[in-house]
Design a protein around this motif. Structure first.
Motif, PDB file in Angstrom:
ATOM      1  N   GLY A   8     -20.748  85.402  -0.897  1.00 46.20           N
ATOM      2  CA  GLY A   8     -21.440  84.767   0.221  1.00 46.20           C
ATOM      3  C   GLY A   8     -20.991  83.405   0.486  1.00 46.20           C
ATOM      4  O   GLY A   8     -19.787  83.228  -0.130  1.00 46.20           O
ATOM      5  N   GLY A   9     -21.246  82.451   1.270  1.00 45.58           N
ATOM      6  CA  GLY A   9     -20.873  81.122   1.306  1.00 45.58           C
ATOM      7  C   GLY A   9     -20.060  81.030   2.641  1.00 45.58           C
ATOM      8  O   GLY A   9     -19.682  82.020   3.147  1.00 45.58           O
ATOM      9  N   ARG A  10     -19.536  79.830   2.689  1.00 47.43           N
ATOM     10  CA  ARG A  10     -18.722  79.646   3.824  1.00 47.43           C
ATOM     11  C   ARG A  10     -17.399  80.274   3.708  1.00 47.43           C
ATOM     12  O   ARG A  10     -16.777  80.445   2.621  1.00 47.43           O
ATOM     13  CB  ARG A  10     -18.263  78.221   3.884  1.00 47.43           C
ATOM     14  CG  ARG A  10     -17.650  77.467   4.976  1.00 47.43           C
ATOM     15  CD  ARG A  10     -17.427  76.011   4.913  1.00 47.43           C
ATOM     16  NE  ARG A  10     -16.490  75.712   6.021  1.00 47.43           N
ATOM     17  CZ  ARG A  10     -16.359  74.381   6.399  1.00 47.43           C
ATOM     18  NH1 ARG A  10     -16.848  73.398   5.553  1.00 47.43           N
ATOM     19  NH2 ARG A  10     -15.656  74.105   7.224  1.00 47.43           N
ATOM     20  N   PRO A  11     -16.750  80.859   4.900  1.00 51.91           N
ATOM     21  CA  PRO A  11     -15.747  81.570   5.060  1.00 51.91           C
ATOM     22  C   PRO A  11     -14.526  80.566   4.662  1.00 51.91           C
ATOM     23  O   PRO A  11     -14.701  79.484   5.205  1.00 51.91           O
ATOM     24  CB  PRO A  11     -15.518  82.209   6.282  1.00 51.91           C
ATOM     25  CG  PRO A  11     -16.679  81.507   6.826  1.00 51.91           C
ATOM     26  CD  PRO A  11     -17.602  80.945   6.255  1.00 51.91           C
ATOM     27  N   PRO A  12     -13.302  80.998   4.183  1.00 51.90           N
ATOM     28  CA  PRO A  12     -12.322  80.002   3.955  1.00 51.90           C
ATOM     29  C   PRO A  12     -11.794  79.629   5.533  1.00 51.90           C
ATOM     30  O   PRO A  12     -11.773  80.511   6.581  1.00 51.90           O
ATOM     31  CB  PRO A  12     -11.301  80.663   3.223  1.00 51.90           C
ATOM     32  CG  PRO A  12     -11.503  82.207   3.482  1.00 51.90           C
ATOM     33  CD  PRO A  12     -13.154  82.485   3.643  1.00 51.90           C
ATOM     34  N   LEU A  13     -11.213  78.321   5.387  1.00 49.31           N
ATOM     35  CA  LEU A  13     -10.764  77.912   6.676  1.00 49.31           C
ATOM     36  C   LEU A  13      -9.244  78.267   6.812  1.00 49.31           C
ATOM     37  O   LEU A  13      -8.647  78.799   5.896  1.00 49.31           O
ATOM     38  CB  LEU A  13     -10.576  76.074   6.625  1.00 49.31           C
ATOM     39  CG  LEU A  13     -11.863  75.654   6.749  1.00 49.31           C
ATOM     40  CD1 LEU A  13     -11.582  73.913   6.390  1.00 49.31           C
ATOM     41  CD2 LEU A  13     -12.776  75.676   7.879  1.00 49.31           C
ATOM     42  N   SER A  14      -8.804  78.414   8.142  1.00 46.87           N
ATOM     43  CA  SER A  14      -7.459  78.948   8.230  1.00 46.87           C
ATOM     44  C   SER A  14      -6.354  77.840   7.921  1.00 46.87           C
ATOM     45  O   SER A  14      -6.822  76.822   8.096  1.00 46.87           O
ATOM     46  CB  SER A  14      -7.347  79.443  10.056  1.00 46.87           C
ATOM     47  OG  SER A  14      -7.477  78.120  10.549  1.00 46.87           O
TER      48      SER A  14
END
Length: 83
Positions: A8-14
């Motif tokens: 879980g948590g924030r998805p990685p930035l592009s």
């Protein structure tokens, strides 16, 4: 029982949205105070103010030799008209 790789948590930035470049900037006292005042009135950090100025701001180029020659000719024509 299977364990998921993602917890879980924030998805990685592009790659395009990641802010990974750092630029060092030297300012004199007047410009630093102006930047601080802009940031204070905008209610944003100084770095965000600079990013917005880069994205939306406008920088005029210096006058080139051709422009200066043209301006001097224009001044001469204006003087002739005034006489």
């Amino acid at each position: 029982m299977q364990h998921s790789k993602h917890t879980g948590g924030r998805p990685p930035l592009s790659k395009a949205r990641k802010q990974e470049y750092r630029i060092t900037l030297r300012l004199d006292t007047e410009h630093k105070l102006r930047l601080q005042a802009l940031a204070r009135t905008a209610g944003r950090p100084r770095t965000e103010v600079l990013r917005q100025l880069i994205a939306v701001g406008r920088v005029r180029e210096r006058l080139r030799r051709e422009h200066l020659d043209f301006m001097s000719q224009l001044k001469g024509m204006a003087r002739n008209l005034n006489q």
